[in-house]
Design an enzyme around this catalytic site. Structure first.
Site, PDB file in Angstrom:
ATOM      1  N   LYS A  75       0.865  -1.178   0.000  1.00 44.60           N
ATOM      2  CA  LYS A  75       0.000   0.000   0.000  1.00 44.60           C
ATOM      3  C   LYS A  75       0.906   1.234   0.000  1.00 44.60           C
ATOM      4  CE  LYS A  75      -3.850   2.020   2.669  1.00 44.60           C
ATOM      5  NZ  LYS A  75      -4.752   1.858   3.833  1.00 44.60           N
ATOM      6  N   SER A 150      -9.742   2.063   2.888  1.00 43.56           N
ATOM      7  CA  SER A 150      -8.831   2.790   2.036  1.00 43.56           C
ATOM      8  C   SER A 150      -7.826   1.897   1.288  1.00 43.56           C
ATOM      9  CB  SER A 150      -8.051   3.807   2.874  1.00 43.56           C
ATOM     10  OG  SER A 150      -7.245   3.160   3.833  1.00 43.56           O
ATOM     11  N   SER A 174     -10.079  -0.385   7.044  1.00 44.68           N
ATOM     12  CA  SER A 174      -9.469  -0.284   5.711  1.00 44.68           C
ATOM     13  C   SER A 174      -8.773  -1.520   5.178  1.00 44.68           C
ATOM     14  CB  SER A 174      -8.483   0.876   5.679  1.00 44.68           C
ATOM     15  OG  SER A 174      -9.199   2.064   5.465  1.00 44.68           O
TER      16      SER A 174
HETATM   17  N1  GLN Z   1     -13.223   4.494   6.243  1.00 45.66           N
HETATM   18  C1  GLN Z   1     -12.640   4.863   7.501  1.00 45.66           C
HETATM   19  C2  GLN Z   1     -12.165   6.286   7.424  1.00 45.66           C
HETATM   20  O1  GLN Z   1     -12.351   6.889   6.436  1.00 45.66           O
HETATM   21  C3  GLN Z   1     -11.517   3.944   7.854  1.00 45.66           C
HETATM   22  C4  GLN Z   1     -10.319   4.173   7.039  1.00 45.66           C
HETATM   23  C5  GLN Z   1      -9.153   3.355   7.474  1.00 45.66           C
HETATM   24  O2  GLN Z   1      -9.315   2.329   8.132  1.00 45.66           O
HETATM   25  N2  GLN Z   1      -7.969   3.838   7.142  1.00 45.66           N
HETATM   26  O3  GLN Z   1     -11.589   6.807   8.312  1.00 45.66           O
END
Ligand code: GLN
Length: 483
Positions: A75, A150, A174
């Site tokens: 990532k 994400s 995410s």
């Molecule tokens: N969707 C959640 C957010 O926008 C979690 C994102 C994540 O786990 N990095 O914060």
């Protein structure tokens, strides 16, 4: 070759069935062939082939580490020395990391080849990969839907067999949510199990890196490399790393599975509920016992998270000021102008929204009302889980309220988007480990089953996931066009 799991590839490489250079080349070709998915931000072809050659030499000499020559991708939140590390943002579009994240360093030391850097929501804020400066990633199962976020690039790449495994990070879901929407296996370890050094911080008390793979067996292999104490991360835990592959075949007879009644309420659509129930039935057949548990404070998880995560991100992202790090505007009139325009130009809408919310929540006069209150709720949520986990071995439920939603469907409504993580966020607030494993399809779109365990119970989770993958083949399905 490309549909093989990490475990199979490692065996083939050790046996000399193919070389790491051949394997790496075949993935690089697939990545280029399927560039329309937009899952990669950078392809590190040259480095990959150099590492693959070294891997082949090590393999020829014998006693090379188990995963030598296997290729994965990271990532783009993990710093990779000499390679662009963008975090999905214009802010870091020209940032070449001067050092490796500990996770990257560990894979390198294990002889693993890095194919490139994967697309993601900007600074890991999002649930659809649509906030990325580099554009949306497409879900290989239905290219008019999102892959989740994400870590959407990671999930799409593994689902489309552009890499046999990928790293991801999970602050509120995410790793698990995109794994669920793309039909792969994702593991968010216990907070502190995997070093955060060199992993660009979003919300430091919640962020945790983990593996995204086809199978639980592969997740065990990747976690084995990722886990462990790191003196460079003061929140990493000094605790022995068990052998994650050794318990995979333990019997599940007598396993106590807790089902929180709040997970199966009106927010969950009926087809999703039926799919999850069918998965739970498989566990019953394996001798597991089902126990209803209650998490009265679960409904407060989203509001608490959306105070704590923005508060932490507003502090973490202050370093992106055009001086210390990040995009710098041209011809600033003075220092204030430099900060204002650099940040204004460098950050996208969602990131700005979070910085504003977080700065507000931390400001004098509001700190007690919002931040302290959210921290108290966080404790109540942890207590709910800790209590349930004294009665059961694992907790199960859905990962997402629906299968993959359409591109563009939720991006203009932040609250709708935040609700995509309704079943994952509480686990980060509690710091617990959890997995998402493929458990079926609705209209040809994958559905994930969530398995939550006690602190440092990753080996147990992997065992529970692996046993399900011995009696089902959801994880072996390949999206059309990616066979
Ligand atoms: N969707 C959640 C957010 O926008 C979690 C994102 C994540 O786990 N990095 O914060």
């Amino acid at each position: 070759m490309h549909t093989k799991t990490i475990a199979q590839l490692a065996k083939g490489l050790q046996a000399g069935d193919y070389s790491s250079v051949e394997l790496t080349q075949s993935y690089l070709e697939r990545i280029k062939q399927h560039q329309n998915l937009n899952s990669f931000i950078s392809i590190t072809e040259e480095q990959a082939l150099t590492t693959a050659k070294q891997a082949d030499q090590a393999l020829a000499q014998g006693n090379a580490p188990l995963l030598t020559g296997v290729s994965i991708a990271h990532k783009d939140i993990f710093c990779t020395q000499g390679v662009k590390t963008s975090c999905g943002s214009k802010m870091l579009d020209n940032f070449i990391a001067p050092y490796n994240a500990t996770v990257v360093e560990k894979f390198n030391a294990a002889g693993v080849v890095t194919l490139g850097k994967l697309n993601m929501d900007e600074f890991a804020m999002g649930s659809s990969n649509e906030t990325s400066f580099y554009g949306s990633v497409l879900n290989p199962w239905a290219t008019d839907t999102v892959p989740g976020g994400s870590s959407g690039g990671s999930a799409a790449a593994v689902a489309a067999h552009l890499a046999p495994g990928a790293t991801g990070t999970d602050t509120g879901g995410s790793i698990r949510q995109p794994a669920a929407l793309c039909g792969i296996t994702g593991l968010k370890p216990t907070y502190g199990r995997v070093s955060r050094y060199g992993m660009i911080a979003y919300a430091s008390s919640l962020d945790q890196g983990g593996p995204m793979t086809q199978t639980a067996e592969d997740a065990a292999l990747m976690l084995q490399i990722m886990a462990g104490f790191d003196p460079k991360d003061s929140t990493s835990v000094e605790r022995e790393v068990p052998d994650y592959s050794s318990d995979l075949n333990n019997s599940l007879a007598g396993l106590k599975i807790g089902l929180p009644k709040e997970f199966f309420d009106a927010a969950l659509n009926s087809e999703m509920a039926a799919t999850i129930e069918a998965a739970i039935n498989e566990y019953k057949k394996m001798g597991a016992e089902i126990i209803e548990v209650s998490m009265p404070n679960l409904k407060l998880a989203i509001p608490a998270y959306y105070v704590i995560a923005p508060a932490e991100c507003s502090a973490n992202l202050s370093r992106m000021d055009g001086v210390h790090f990040g995009h710098r505007c041209t011809n600033p009139a003075d220092l204030n102008d430099l900060y204002i325009r650099s940040r204004g130009e460098g950050f996208g809408t969602e990131v700005k929204r979070r910085i504003l919310v977080g700065t507000y929540a931390l400001s004098e006069g509001y700190y007690d009302a919002y931040y302290i209150k959210a921290q108290k709720i966080r404790r109540l949520i942890s207590d709910d889980f800790n209590k349930a986990l004294t009665e059961v071995d694992v907790i199960m439920g859905p990962v997402t309220p629906t299968p993959a939603f359409g591109l563009g469907e939720k991006i203009s409504d932040p609250i709708e988007m935040y609700l995509a993580d309704i079943y994952t966020i509480a686990i980060n607030l509690a710091g617990l480990p959890a997995m998402s494993i493929p458990a079926g399809f609705i209209d040809n779109k994958p559905v994930g089953l969530q398995i939550i365990g006690n602190y440092f119970a990753e080996a147990k989770l992997l065992n529970v996931a692996h046993q399900y993958q011995q009696v089902t083949d959801w994880h072996q399905q390949t999206p059309k066009g990616f066979e």
